[in-house]
Scaffold this motif. Structure first.
Motif, short mmCIF file in Angstrom:
data_model
loop_
_atom_site.label_atom_id
_atom_site.label_comp_id
_atom_site.label_asym_id
_atom_site.label_seq_id
_atom_site.Cartn_x
_atom_site.Cartn_y
_atom_site.Cartn_z
N PRO A 1 -60.73 12.37 -4.49
CA PRO A 1 -59.58 11.71 -5.13
C PRO A 1 -58.53 11.33 -4.08
O PRO A 1 -58.24 12.12 -3.19
N LEU A 2 -57.97 10.13 -4.22
CA LEU A 2 -56.96 9.66 -3.27
C LEU A 2 -55.55 10.00 -3.71
O LEU A 2 -54.65 10.13 -2.89
N MET A 3 -55.33 10.14 -5.01
CA MET A 3 -53.99 10.39 -5.56
C MET A 3 -54.06 11.57 -6.53
O MET A 3 -53.71 11.45 -7.69
N THR B 1 -55.19 6.24 2.93
CA THR B 1 -56.17 6.98 3.73
C THR B 1 -56.64 8.20 2.96
O THR B 1 -55.83 8.94 2.40
N CYS B 2 -57.93 8.41 2.95
CA CYS B 2 -58.49 9.62 2.32
C CYS B 2 -58.08 10.82 3.17
O CYS B 2 -58.35 10.86 4.37
N ASP C 1 -51.68 -1.33 -9.16
CA ASP C 1 -51.66 -0.95 -10.57
C ASP C 1 -52.71 0.10 -10.92
O ASP C 1 -52.79 0.54 -12.06
N LYS C 2 -53.53 0.52 -9.96
CA LYS C 2 -54.58 1.51 -10.21
C LYS C 2 -54.27 2.87 -9.56
O LYS C 2 -55.06 3.79 -9.65
N LEU C 3 -53.11 3.00 -8.92
CA LEU C 3 -52.78 4.25 -8.24
C LEU C 3 -52.78 5.45 -9.18
O LEU C 3 -53.20 6.54 -8.80
N SER C 4 -52.32 5.28 -10.39
CA SER C 4 -52.25 6.40 -11.32
C SER C 4 -53.53 6.58 -12.13
O SER C 4 -53.63 7.47 -12.96
N ALA C 5 -54.55 5.76 -11.85
CA ALA C 5 -55.80 5.83 -12.61
C ALA C 5 -56.87 6.70 -11.92
O ALA C 5 -58.04 6.65 -12.29
N GLY C 6 -56.45 7.48 -10.92
CA GLY C 6 -57.41 8.38 -10.27
C GLY C 6 -58.36 7.71 -9.30
O GLY C 6 -59.56 7.99 -9.35
N PRO C 7 -57.86 6.85 -8.38
CA PRO C 7 -58.78 6.21 -7.42
C PRO C 7 -59.46 7.24 -6.53
O PRO C 7 -58.89 8.30 -6.25
#
Length: 147
Positions: free
Chosen positions: A35-37, A8-9, A21-27
């Motif tokens: 930014p979500l993470m 959730t934003c 696998d994209k959580l650390s790529a700045g989604p």
């Protein structure tokens, strides 16, 4: 294809699906672009917290108030912990003075109080100001994550 995780934003409250696998790529949020993470602490309202607590990515919430001295002292430590756990766990804070319904729903009896959520469940809680390293160790121990 990677599993899609619900995130959730914390800015607009919109649920997003993010490949694991994209959580650390700045989604970023598909609606508002936030930014979500980010590895930063987000100030949330009760409605957003009620959605975000059900996310697949763990969420640590600091229940605080502006008049609380220990809460103000804890703020930089909470931010430091968020930075150390970026990409793994999200950190948010909610002002109990402005969101009394959150205090009631989560049965907060003293502040600062911290609740760790994952997939709609309260995993653990802690109370009182502490160094960032203690908060990180607490979260890792409750999630079974190594350093």
């Amino acid at each position: 294809m990677a599993e899609g995780l619900r995130v959730t934003c914390l800015d607009c409250g919109q649920a997003n699906k993010v490949p694991a696998d994209k959580l650390s790529a700045g989604p970023k949020c598909g609606v508002c672009g936030a930014p979500l993470m980010s590895g930063k602490v987000s100030e949330v309202e009760f409605e957003t917290l009620a959605k975000a607590e059900r996310d697949d990515v763990p969420l640590v919430v600091d229940f605080w108030a502006p008049w609380c001295g220990p809460c103000r002292q804890m703020a930089p430590q909470f931010q430091a912990a968020a930075g150390q756990m970026a990409g793994q766990v999200r950190f948010a804070k909610i002002n109990t003075q402005e969101n009394p319904v959150a205090t009631q729903r989560y049965r907060i009896q003293g502040i600062p109080a911290f609740i760790l959520f994952r997939k709609g469940r309260e995993v653990a809680r802690a109370a009182g100001a502490r160094p960032a390293s203690d908060l990180v160790a607490f979260v890792r121990s409750k999630l079974g994550v190594s350093a």
